[in-house]
Design a protein around this motif. Structure first.
Motif, PDB file in Angstrom:
ATOM      1  N   PRO A 179     -29.958 -34.131  -0.415  1.00 35.66           N
ATOM      2  CA  PRO A 179     -31.187 -34.265   0.279  1.00 35.66           C
ATOM      3  C   PRO A 179     -31.900 -35.862  -0.042  1.00 35.66           C
ATOM      4  CG  PRO A 179     -32.003 -32.795  -1.318  1.00 35.66           C
ATOM      5  CD  PRO A 179     -30.549 -32.775  -1.554  1.00 35.66           C
ATOM      6  N   THR A 180     -32.304 -36.348   0.966  1.00 35.66           N
ATOM      7  CA  THR A 180     -32.788 -37.714   0.838  1.00 35.66           C
ATOM      8  C   THR A 180     -34.304 -37.622   0.194  1.00 35.66           C
ATOM      9  OG1 THR A 180     -33.708 -37.719   2.967  1.00 35.66           O
ATOM     10  CG2 THR A 180     -31.437 -38.650   2.566  1.00 35.66           C
ATOM     11  N   SER A 181     -35.009 -36.555   0.052  1.00 37.75           N
ATOM     12  CA  SER A 181     -36.218 -36.434  -0.226  1.00 37.75           C
ATOM     13  C   SER A 181     -36.615 -34.991  -0.365  1.00 37.75           C
ATOM     14  CB  SER A 181     -37.428 -37.168   0.449  1.00 37.75           C
ATOM     15  OG  SER A 181     -37.592 -36.428   1.707  1.00 37.75           O
ATOM     16  N   SER A 230     -43.460 -29.142  -3.828  1.00 36.91           N
ATOM     17  CA  SER A 230     -43.258 -27.517  -3.914  1.00 36.91           C
ATOM     18  C   SER A 230     -41.780 -27.339  -3.912  1.00 36.91           C
ATOM     19  CB  SER A 230     -43.869 -26.929  -2.643  1.00 36.91           C
ATOM     20  OG  SER A 230     -43.548 -25.460  -2.526  1.00 36.91           O
ATOM     21  N   GLN A 231     -40.989 -28.098  -3.292  1.00 35.85           N
ATOM     22  CA  GLN A 231     -39.491 -27.587  -3.218  1.00 35.85           C
ATOM     23  C   GLN A 231     -38.885 -27.887  -4.705  1.00 35.85           C
ATOM     24  OE1 GLN A 231     -38.467 -30.262   0.106  1.00 35.85           O
ATOM     25  NE2 GLN A 231     -37.754 -28.560   1.225  1.00 35.85           N
ATOM     26  N   LYS A 232     -39.384 -29.293  -5.147  1.00 34.80           N
ATOM     27  CA  LYS A 232     -39.077 -29.584  -6.735  1.00 34.80           C
ATOM     28  C   LYS A 232     -39.472 -28.428  -7.568  1.00 34.80           C
ATOM     29  CE  LYS A 232     -39.322 -34.584  -6.044  1.00 34.80           C
ATOM     30  NZ  LYS A 232     -39.967 -35.917  -6.326  1.00 34.80           N
ATOM     31  N   ALA A 259     -36.046 -22.359 -10.611  1.00 32.99           N
ATOM     32  CA  ALA A 259     -34.786 -21.723 -10.362  1.00 32.99           C
ATOM     33  C   ALA A 259     -33.500 -22.079 -11.464  1.00 32.99           C
ATOM     34  CB  ALA A 259     -34.110 -21.893  -8.980  1.00 32.99           C
ATOM     35  N   LEU A 260     -33.675 -23.397 -11.830  1.00 26.92           N
ATOM     36  CA  LEU A 260     -32.663 -23.877 -12.858  1.00 26.92           C
ATOM     37  C   LEU A 260     -33.074 -23.746 -14.127  1.00 26.92           C
ATOM     38  CD1 LEU A 260     -31.444 -27.266 -10.924  1.00 26.92           C
ATOM     39  CD2 LEU A 260     -30.397 -24.977 -10.770  1.00 26.92           C
TER      40      LEU A 260
END
Length: 358
Positions: free
Chosen positions: A341-343, A347-349, A355-356
């Motif tokens: 993804p480019t950005s 929240s996604q981060k 998760a990781l």
């Protein structure tokens, strides 16, 4: 930057046929490889080739028009329908020189220079003593036309072979050109045609010298059978089907070429393809359809393991047919291209980090 044919011949853009012939004859004699020794021969061959190519283009009104408008790149690379003429244009001395035309939709598919010796023979004859026998030999050379129906728009794929020496004046000594025993030209096929095997029909028009010395055209249909799995460089020979001007009929040899494919690239018996994945697909699994050259569609999937960028996998028996071993196939070699993804939003981060790091 493309070649400047006018500068090569040393003529202006307004040069007429007589000026072109005069310039060509002078330079062709100067640079003919037979007049140069080993240490200078390679340079002479290049100059001789450039001079012949320049004359071939500028002495033909239609090729010259395309060159003037599109340059060398447009002439050789092909111009779109409506951008220029196509198909076996006659040369300045009534001879038909080599190029391919008539792609789908009727565009000009690209000029392919003739053998320089053929052009030399056309103007000087088969043997010239010093400057004797300069009279050009008219008439057409062996020509080939694809008469299969699937070319689009009713167009033909034309092949024409440059004329060889058909007799000539002159006395002993000086340059003597030899008429080749065979003429070689490319025969381009798609990967689909080579994968499945195909047949192409070529209409041949060749020159035959009669018992009375006259040269007459003779037509024939040749059928070229392309065997499934043949590789580029494979030669298809038609013995004694070329011109016969009294010194034996020439062989015609086509050399198989592979047209570029938008998806696959051939590597021996294997087929290579790039498969693009999103980051989600690379991490969490994917299932993607791939249409093969046979027309069959297979599913490429990876439900469990993680795919790294540029990772390679092989699928046996999905490559090209092995021509020497019927029933055998190479592999399909897949290189995975992962799109990041480019950005990302905050929240996604946070969710990815969570998760990781669990």
């Amino acid at each position: 930057m493309g070649k400047d044919y006018y500068s090569i011949l040393g003529v202006t853009k307004e040069a007429d046929d007589d000026e072109l012939k005069k310039a060509y004859r002078k330079l062709a004699l100067k640079w003919h490889p037979d007049r140069h020794k080993d240490d200078d021969k390679e340079h002479a061959e290049k100059e001789f080739k450039d001079v012949s190519e320049a004359y071939e283009v500028l002495s033909d009104k239609q090729k010259r028009q395309i060159y003037d408008q599109f340059g060398e790149e447009g002439l050789k690379g092909g111009v779109p329908p409506g951008g220029g003429g196509g198909g076996g244009f006659p040369g300045g001395d009534g001879a038909t020189y080599t190029f391919t035309s008539g792609g789908p939709g009727g565009g000009f598919a690209g000029f392919n220079p003739s053998n320089p010796e053929d052009i030399f023979s056309q103007l000087f004859g088969s043997g010239i003593g010093g400057l004797g026998g300069m009279g050009g030999m008219g008439g057409r050379s062996s020509q080939f036309m694809d008469v299969d129906g699937g070319m689009g728009g009713g167009a033909f794929q034309g092949f024409s072979f440059g004329p060889g020496g058909a007799g000539g004046g002159g006395r002993g000594g000086g340059i003597r050109t030899r008429r080749p025993q065979e003429i070689t030209r490319p025969l381009a096929c798609t990967l689909e045609e080579i994968y499945n095997g195909c047949s192409k029909k070529l209409k041949v028009t060749r020159r035959i010298r009669g018992a009375d010395g006259t040269i007459n055209p003779s037509e024939k249909i040749l059928k070229v059978d392309i065997k499934a799995g043949w590789k580029a460089g494979t030669k298809i020979r038609f013995a004694k089907e070329g011109d016969n001007l009294g010194n034996g009929a020439q062989d015609i040899v086509f050399v198989l070429e592979e047209k570029p494919h938008p998806l696959f690239k051939r590597d021996g018996d294997d087929l290579k393809i790039d498969l693009t994945l999103t980051l989600d697909e690379a991490l969490c699994g994917f299932k993607k359809p791939v249409q093969l050259l046979s027309g069959k569609t297979i599913q490429v999937s990876n439900p469990n393991s993680i795919i790294r960028p540029n990772q390679i996998s092989r699928m046996s028996n999905y490559g090209m047919p092995v021509s020497k071993h019927p029933g055998m196939f190479g592999a399909l070699v897949i290189t995975y291209k992962v799109q990041f993804p480019t950005s990302l939003t905050l929240s996604q981060k946070e969710k990815i980090h969570e998760a990781l790091t669990e």
